[in-house]
Design a protein around this motif. Structure first.
Motif, mmCIF file in Angstrom:
data_model
loop_
_atom_site.group_PDB
_atom_site.id
_atom_site.type_symbol
_atom_site.label_atom_id
_atom_site.label_comp_id
_atom_site.label_asym_id
_atom_site.label_seq_id
_atom_site.Cartn_x
_atom_site.Cartn_y
_atom_site.Cartn_z
ATOM 1 N N GLY A 1 0.801 -1.208 0.000
ATOM 2 C CA GLY A 1 0.000 0.000 0.000
ATOM 3 C C GLY A 1 0.832 1.254 0.000
ATOM 4 N N ALA A 2 2.181 1.114 -0.051
ATOM 5 C CA ALA A 2 3.038 2.306 -0.052
ATOM 6 C C ALA A 2 4.324 2.024 -0.821
ATOM 7 N N GLN A 3 5.322 1.409 -0.171
ATOM 8 C CA GLN A 3 6.616 1.165 -0.806
ATOM 9 C C GLN A 3 6.769 -0.296 -1.215
ATOM 10 N N SER A 4 7.167 -0.511 -2.491
ATOM 11 C CA SER A 4 7.404 -1.855 -3.015
ATOM 12 C C SER A 4 8.749 -1.882 -3.724
ATOM 13 N N ILE A 5 9.574 -2.873 -3.403
ATOM 14 C CA ILE A 5 10.907 -2.995 -3.988
ATOM 15 C C ILE A 5 11.132 -4.446 -4.397
ATOM 16 N N GLY A 6 11.478 -4.654 -5.666
ATOM 17 C CA GLY A 6 11.760 -5.990 -6.173
ATOM 18 C C GLY A 6 13.107 -6.031 -6.873
ATOM 19 N N VAL A 7 13.920 -7.081 -6.592
ATOM 20 C CA VAL A 7 15.257 -7.228 -7.162
ATOM 21 C C VAL A 7 15.421 -8.646 -7.686
ATOM 22 N N VAL A 8 15.980 -8.765 -8.913
ATOM 23 C CA VAL A 8 16.233 -10.082 -9.510
ATOM 24 C C VAL A 8 17.648 -10.110 -10.066
ATOM 25 N N LEU A 9 18.410 -11.138 -9.676
ATOM 26 C CA LEU A 9 19.704 -11.450 -10.278
ATOM 27 C C LEU A 9 19.613 -12.862 -10.831
ATOM 28 N N ALA A 10 19.767 -13.020 -12.151
ATOM 29 C CA ALA A 10 19.604 -14.326 -12.784
ATOM 30 C C ALA A 10 20.750 -14.571 -13.757
ATOM 31 N N GLY B 1 -3.435 12.351 2.092
ATOM 32 C CA GLY B 1 -2.077 12.090 2.558
ATOM 33 C C GLY B 1 -1.476 10.782 2.094
ATOM 34 N N ALA B 2 -2.095 10.123 1.118
ATOM 35 C CA ALA B 2 -1.562 8.839 0.666
ATOM 36 C C ALA B 2 -0.386 9.056 -0.285
ATOM 37 N N GLY B 3 0.614 8.204 -0.184
ATOM 38 C CA GLY B 3 1.767 8.270 -1.080
ATOM 39 C C GLY B 3 2.359 6.891 -1.261
ATOM 40 N N GLY B 4 3.031 6.687 -2.401
ATOM 41 C CA GLY B 4 3.583 5.368 -2.664
ATOM 42 C C GLY B 4 4.830 5.437 -3.519
ATOM 43 N N MET B 5 5.561 4.318 -3.573
ATOM 44 C CA MET B 5 6.770 4.196 -4.370
ATOM 45 C C MET B 5 6.931 2.747 -4.790
ATOM 46 N N ALA B 6 7.317 2.526 -6.048
ATOM 47 C CA ALA B 6 7.597 1.175 -6.542
ATOM 48 C C ALA B 6 8.943 1.185 -7.261
ATOM 49 N N MET B 7 9.835 0.239 -6.917
ATOM 50 C CA MET B 7 11.162 0.145 -7.521
ATOM 51 C C MET B 7 11.441 -1.301 -7.927
ATOM 52 N N THR B 8 11.976 -1.481 -9.137
ATOM 53 C CA THR B 8 12.368 -2.812 -9.589
ATOM 54 C C THR B 8 13.760 -2.752 -10.200
ATOM 55 N N PHE B 9 14.470 -3.888 -10.111
ATOM 56 C CA PHE B 9 15.822 -3.975 -10.668
ATOM 57 C C PHE B 9 16.044 -5.399 -11.147
#
Length: 288
Positions: free
Chosen positions: A143-152, A227-235
């Protein structure tokens, strides 16, 4: 099945509506290494197989190596929290996968020295099948911050190394820190007298393939009256490499020295010396 439950006709607050900060953190990770190494050898050495007076019906020397990895890595992380009125509170989801798949192998079929006499055919055949089918999936939702990382990293015919070297080479796009150790396929008849009534076939075939699917999805879905805020990051960092060699040979001598008298080879049918190397990479990488 225990999945059904009564629902009140009316509710003071709808389901999933938080009036407190309701902090929520979800974290998950997968680290996996799949390593297959296989060597297959079929040889006839220093042997007399049949004579012109009493020949064999036929002779087949066949080496088949099949080293395969089928890998599925799927990580799903969800965090649901935060205040539905003012957007306060923590909702954090972090997920990652580190996946390494590698295959090493060889196939050797050989007839070395001696003599062979047959009524029918003589076949020296080596087949090498080295395959990696790898699927790596990460889905992170909060509902706010999401972070996903993949090394393959997927390799066929490359010497094992550490994660740091693999990552650096993938970033640079150049194998500066890693070295090839090719999957090898060899079919040979060397320094052997042959009297063959049928066909003579020396065949070496390699099928080295990587099929890679990598997907990384991060979703931020903030929901509050204000006041809602969010962030999504992928790598994603992904590398796929194949090294393979294939040789089919018919030689009268072993080594560099040529003897005064070479082995006599007589063939009544067709002579075929065949080498086929099919090395391929099919890679799909998506990020949302």
């Amino acid at each position: 099945l225990g999945w059904w439950k009564p629902v009140a006709t009316t509710r003071l607050f709808p389901g999933g509506f938080n009036i407190s900060d309701s902090d929520s953190v979800g974290a998950g990770g997968i680290v996996v290494v799949n390593d297959v190494r296989s060597n297959v050898t079929a040889t006839v050495t220093d042997s007399t197989l049949g004579t012109t007076a009493a020949p064999l019906a036929s002779l087949t020397v066949d080496a088949t190596e099949q080293a395969t990895i089928r890998a599925l890595n799927d990580a799903t992380i969800t965090s649901s929290g935060g205040n539905s009125f003012n957007g306060e509170g923590t909702s954090l989801a972090v997920g990652g996968v580190i996946a390494t798949n590698r295959v090493l192998g060889s196939a050797l079929a050989s007839v070395l020295r001696g003599s062979v006499a047959t009524i029918g055919s003589v076949i020296a055949q080596a087949d090498n099948i080295a395959q990696v089918d790898a699927t790596t999936l990460v889905a992170v939702t909060s509902g706010a911050q999401s972070i996903g990382v993949v090394l393959a990293f997927n390799t066929i015919g490359w010497a094992p190394t550490n994660l740091f070297f693999s990552a650096i080479d993938a970033l640079l796009g150049d194998p500066l820190l890693e070295s090839p150790s090719p999957v090898t396929t060899i079919a040979s008849i060397t320094a052997t007298a042959l009297s063959i009534g049928g066909d003579l076939t020396v065949s070496a075939a390699t099928d080295a393939r990587i099929n890679s699917l990598v997907s990384n999805e991060a979703t931020s879905a903030p929901a509050a009256l204000f006041g809602a805020g969010g962030m999504a990051m992928t790598f994603i960092l992904s590398g796929n490499k194949v090294a393979a060699t294939t040789n089919a040979t018919l030689r009268g001598v072993e080594g560099a020295t040529v003897p005064a008298v070479l082995p006599v080879v007589t063939v009544g049918g067709v002579v075929a010396v065949l080498a086929d190397n099919a090395a391929a990479i099919t890679a799909e990488t998506t990020m949302y």
